[in-house]
Design an enzyme around this catalytic site. Structure first.
Site, short mmCIF file in Angstrom:
data_model
loop_
_atom_site.label_atom_id
_atom_site.label_comp_id
_atom_site.label_asym_id
_atom_site.label_seq_id
_atom_site.Cartn_x
_atom_site.Cartn_y
_atom_site.Cartn_z
N TYR A 84 -4.01 13.69 -4.63
CA TYR A 84 -2.67 13.13 -4.86
C TYR A 84 -1.66 13.77 -3.93
CZ TYR A 84 1.92 12.84 -7.12
OH TYR A 84 3.27 12.70 -7.35
N ASP B 77 2.59 -7.17 -1.34
CA ASP B 77 1.56 -6.13 -1.23
C ASP B 77 2.07 -5.06 -0.27
OD1 ASP B 77 -0.62 -4.50 -0.85
OD2 ASP B 77 -2.07 -6.14 -0.67
#
Length: 290
Positions: free
Chosen positions: A122, A33
């Site tokens: 973004y 992760d």
């Protein structure tokens, strides 16, 4: 030299494996992760890489406007986590960012040193990732900004256009956003060069030339007809950005200046985007006929 690639499902990681070889270690969500510093550090400590190439990114530009937490975790927090690991492990980090960190108002090619001013979620998360990297690891990292990336693998503008050109009677495509299409293969070659030579600094890399999305779409149709990937021509009409509103604001002009990159990565000479598009579509044609 041991190189580990972060990300295993995207266009860039696909091309990196083609260059580095099938035995390349690519870490995907099932392996670690990247948004959790302790989990990522434990995974990387076992592998002990000399260099890490970060090819993981959240790239759904419009979805990012409402999916901010995940977008920030992948595009900013994960980059910070990688930089922290590299700093304590004395490893080198190659990280890929985007033309969307610029506001698009300059009107001439953006230099690596130009101030950033992202317009959407973004771009803002990618800018946060850049800042963390340059603050934590300025001398042992290579930040490469790129634009309009596509490949024979994965989802991208080229493959979307090819699909729509078989499904629709006509298409409208934006003609007032200007940038440079970039084949992921060329970008991957630069990332590998940066990794192997530990080329530190901030650089811009795209294919050569400039285009609007409309120019890009016309070239896709023309080359696809030549190569037998399409069997009919449909009208492709230019429209302004104002006629196609999207959740995220995009830069109107985001051509990147590659002068310093041409010198730093002299073995990777940039090629005009249309020639690169033709080469990529040759790959698609080969896959279609197999």
């Amino acid at each position: 030299m041991k190189i580990v690639v972060i990300g295993n499902a995207g266009q860039l990681s696909y091309e990196l494996v083609r260059i580095l070889g099938e035995n390349t270690i690519c870490l995907g969500p099932e392996d670690t992760d990247i948004t959790k510093e302790d989990v990522l550090s434990q995974t990387l400590a076992k592998l002990s890489p000399d260099v890490i190439i970060n090819a993981a990114a959240y790239t759904a530009v419009d979805k990012a406007e409402t999916d901010l937490a995940l977008c920030h975790a992948i595009n900013a927090t994960a980059v910070e986590n990688l930089a922290k690991y590299c700093k304590q492990a004395n490893a080198f980090l190659v990280h890929v960012s985007t033309d969307y960190v610029f506001n698009g108002h300059k009107g001439s090619p953006y230099l690596p040193s130009d101030p950033i001013e992202p317009q959407g979620a973004y771009g803002k998360t990618k800018a946060d990732g850049e800042k963390a990297l340059l603050q934590l690891l300025p001398g042992a990292s290579c930040l490469i900004r790129t634009a309009w990336v596509y490949s024979a693998h994965g989802n991208n503008f080229v493959k979307t256009m090819l699909r729509l050109m078989t499904e629709k009677p006509q298409l409208t495509v934006i003609d007032d956003q200007i940038g440079t299409p970039t084949w992921a293969k060329g970008l991957a070659e630069v990332c590998v060069s940066a990794a192997k030579n530990k080329t530190a600094g901030v650089y811009h890399w795209t294919d050569e030339g400039v285009a609007s999305w409309y120019d890009f779409a016309l070239a896709i149709q023309e080359l696809a007809l030549e190569k037998g990937l399409l069997d009919k021509i449909i009208p492709v009409l230019p429209i302004p950005t104002s006629a196609y509103p999207t959740p995220a604001k995009r830069p109107q002009y985001s051509v990147l200046d590659k002068t310093s990159a041409r010198e730093a990565f002299s073995s990777c000479s940039p090629t005009h985007w249309r020639k690169q598009l033709s080469s990529m579509m040759d790959e698609l044609e080969k896959e279609t006929n197999e």
